[in-house]
Design a protein around this motif. Sequence first.
Motif, PDB file in Angstrom:
ATOM      1  N   ASP A  99       0.818  -1.216   0.000  1.00 25.52           N
ATOM      2  CA  ASP A  99       0.000   0.000   0.000  1.00 25.52           C
ATOM      3  C   ASP A  99       0.847   1.259   0.000  1.00 25.52           C
ATOM      4  O   ASP A  99       0.580   2.205  -0.717  1.00 25.52           O
ATOM      5  CB  ASP A  99      -0.905   0.013   1.234  1.00 25.52           C
ATOM      6  N   LYS A 115      -0.651   5.116  -2.454  1.00 21.17           N
ATOM      7  CA  LYS A 115      -2.038   5.421  -2.188  1.00 21.17           C
ATOM      8  C   LYS A 115      -2.175   5.777  -0.719  1.00 21.17           C
ATOM      9  O   LYS A 115      -1.640   5.089   0.148  1.00 21.17           O
ATOM     10  CB  LYS A 115      -2.883   4.205  -2.513  1.00 21.17           C
ATOM     11  N   ASN A 133      -8.795  -1.685 -14.352  1.00 17.83           N
ATOM     12  CA  ASN A 133      -8.587  -2.192 -13.004  1.00 17.83           C
ATOM     13  C   ASN A 133      -7.405  -1.446 -12.395  1.00 17.83           C
ATOM     14  O   ASN A 133      -6.249  -1.728 -12.679  1.00 17.83           O
ATOM     15  CB  ASN A 133      -8.306  -3.692 -13.061  1.00 17.83           C
ATOM     16  N   LYS A 174      -6.116  -1.249  -9.480  1.00 23.19           N
ATOM     17  CA  LYS A 174      -5.170  -1.968  -8.621  1.00 23.19           C
ATOM     18  C   LYS A 174      -4.117  -2.654  -9.468  1.00 23.19           C
ATOM     19  O   LYS A 174      -2.917  -2.568  -9.199  1.00 23.19           O
ATOM     20  CB  LYS A 174      -5.922  -3.001  -7.778  1.00 23.19           C
ATOM     21  N   GLN A 175      -4.597  -3.351 -10.501  1.00 23.39           N
ATOM     22  CA  GLN A 175      -3.654  -4.024 -11.400  1.00 23.39           C
ATOM     23  C   GLN A 175      -2.724  -3.024 -12.066  1.00 23.39           C
ATOM     24  O   GLN A 175      -1.533  -3.271 -12.230  1.00 23.39           O
ATOM     25  CB  GLN A 175      -4.424  -4.764 -12.493  1.00 23.39           C
ATOM     26  N   LYS A 227      -0.083  -1.908  -9.725  1.00 30.20           N
ATOM     27  CA  LYS A 227       0.891  -2.966  -9.474  1.00 30.20           C
ATOM     28  C   LYS A 227       1.860  -3.086 -10.660  1.00 30.20           C
ATOM     29  O   LYS A 227       3.069  -3.209 -10.485  1.00 30.20           O
ATOM     30  CB  LYS A 227       0.175  -4.290  -9.239  1.00 30.20           C
TER      31      LYS A 227
END
Lengths: 327, 498
Positions: free
Chosen positions: A3, A8, B372, B374-375, B378
């Motif tokens: 995180d 974020k 997406n 989050k993807q 990442k």
Amino acid sequence: MTDKTIGKQNGFTAAVKRAVKSSSFNIFIVLLLMSIAMYIVSKPFRSIDNVLSIARNFSTYAITGIGVSMVIIAGGIDLSLGSVFGFAGVIACMGMVNLGWAVFPSILLGLAAGAAFGLFNGMLVVRAKLPPFIATLGTLSIARSLCYILTEGYPVTGVPTTFLFLGQGYITGIPTPIWMMIIVAIIFAVFLNNTITGRRIYALGGNEEATRISGININRVKLLAYTLCSLLAGFAGIITASKLGVGQPTAGQGFELDAIAAVVIGGASLDGGEGTVTGTILGAAIMGVLRNALVLLSIKSHWQSLIIGFVIIIAVTADQLKKSRGK
Amino acid sequence: MENTTPNKAPYLEMKGITKRFPGVLALDDVDFSVELGKVIALVGENGAGKSTLMKILAGVYEKDQGEIFIEGNLVDIQDPLSARNLGVRVIYQELMDIGNMDIAENIFIGREKRKGIFVDKNAMHEEAKGLLKRVALNVDTRTQVAKLSIAQRQMLEVAKALSLDAKVIIMDEPTSSLTETETKVLFGIIQRLKEDNVAVIFISHRMEEIVHISDEVAVLRDGKMVGKLAKEEIEEQRIINMMVGREISDIFAKEDAEITDIALEVKDLNTDFLKDINFHVRKGEVLGFAGLVGAGRSEVMRAVFGIDKKESGQIYIHGEKVEIKSTVDALKHGMGLVPENRKEEGLVLGMAVKENISLASLKKLSQFNFINKKQEAKLADDYIKSFQIRTPSQEQLVQNLSGGNQQKVVISKWMAMEPDILILDEPTRGIDVGAKKEIHLLMSRLAKQGVAVIMISSELPEIIGMSDRIVVMHEGRIKGEITQENASQENIMKMAIS
Ligand SMILES: Nc1ncnc2c1ncn2[C@@H]1O[C@H](COP(=O)(O)OP(=O)(O)OP(=O)(O)O)[C@@H](O)[C@H]1O
Ligand SMILES: [Mg+2]
């Protein structure tokens, strides 16, 4: 663990921090200061009715502004939207009055008419490779002229009363146009921030060549941006027709300047690549409060445009200064 | 040539310079000085603060702390104009000339020669001619700047600096877009500048050049000045160790990979510039493209990738004939392209690092058109880590990164797309030794995984070290092909020139 590295931030303070940092925050402060000033000097400004009426009035600017903001973010411009606004309103009313269609299909007809002009603009830019300024200037003229040709210059009257709900009605005490603005804002904020197409609109305006080389069909993105722009201008035009109760062939004249001003005051850059839905709504709200203030303070109408002109210039200058200092 | 001041104080001195950007301490109490008639090299990894230090000297950035002295006097450099009046002139990493003007207009922009109220064009062209001669630039002064090659534009920048009687000329990676021959010309000019008692500050990531040209080397690491080397101490390995703070070897070597079927074949490709281009690349292979700048290497790739129009020619991918009319088609067939100019073609500068990295892979990162996030985060994080992209966060706008880190973002973008065929056009331009090695390793690894790699490079050691085969181009044609065993700088150059 990830995180933190992702950068974020969570929690309330982080959210506040992000909001303060965001480009819309300055505009929000301006709006707040204007409202406080008006609250102090003008008694009628304070009534809830007045606030709702301001919001109802600027909601059509905001809806159109959200439309044109997409074209501006994509690096283009649309000057035709005032005419398309008027045209869609006229067509929707003619659907009900002349064709005898029901309310809902007529609204769809008006929207389709608006979108068609957007597609036309897009084709002129993408296929004929016209500069957007010229292409949409032509459409401005054509669409307005069609309004007069179809109506012979007379307002389209006799719409069913159920149609009036869109512009004059209330849902839970709040005028319908405000609800419409909120719905449009949510849909397009999600569209711009969370979808591939939205991301491509920003990329296109930021660097067309790099976007093309990234394997993105930039023509399709442009077509879509112009179409959505006109669709929303048309929607605002239909709401206005409902508010007026007639299809005015003159509706929306000069509207493009106010809508574009709202977008630019809202922090979009005419160079493309920048702009937000929140900013556009705040920009429209500033225009709305300003117009209301000028009326309440009994400024002569001849002076009003002059003041608004200066406000636009000041807002854009401030934005430019902020940007050049950041470099 | 000799500095006549008795105590031999440096001509220009920067003391205790500190500069902070949001989230980044770009310069931390840096001391730096230059002497007239000397070439000082400023080196450091990507993002070490070289460009920032020079931009402060040039009045582009304001320093947070520190002082600048010229001939012992405290000076106040507030903007580019005051720097120019003090005799400081920069030739930037990114070219800044105005493309649609001609050469003379460009040299004299803002200080046009006048005859009464009119611009005296003849006088400007006369003087421009003389200046071009001094930098060995052999073109008409009426040529539009946009028509010049990057190398020629760089020479033009030097000419401009000369016309301004600069005392200190800063060159920020001037050679990154030059070929060997052009670099030699530039070094000739630097030599002459020295003789004219001009101080030259030279920034480069190419060690041989630094060893060759500099009288002194100053090394920045993470915004701190970590040391200086005098002429006799200058040595490649020593500089590198100081830069990165650890041992690193600067050799290119592609590991052996299994070379199998033909992945991409181009037959009889013609455009208005290219003639009869035929070549193929196999899975697992690295195909090098060598040649002088302007030989048409980038043009071949642009045509193959669907950016420029083809007049004729066929393209086969995995043995099948395909139509590539646009970049959309190219991506559909599994091709990726790291373009030559990162600012114009590679990046959306006003977007975040994250958004640039994901731009060519959005489809993969989304369901029903919804990204997406989050993807996406990442993915960006993975590349920032594995390439050590120096950025305070993945939300940072790419325009705020150093040149080399921007290049890493472009490469990440195309790696993320996971191409079957990857074309890299000058992939290590402006990249520091450590990262360069990283990129070479990656290319090597991709080849092992069965990706077909095409690399254009003007750095011969890189071409020779990395390629299984080398195609040599000259003036829009393929002159020949050399296998790795037979490759040497001499025979490549011979082919490239004739
Ligand atoms: N305008 C800016 N805003 C924010 N950060 C910046 C800005 N300019 C530079 N930086 C940051 O300052 C640091 C130093 O950057 P600088 O451009 O000086 O590096 P450099 O040594 O020239 O690297 P390279 O070899 O890659 O060109 C980097 O971390 C960079 O991200
Ligand atoms: Mg730099």
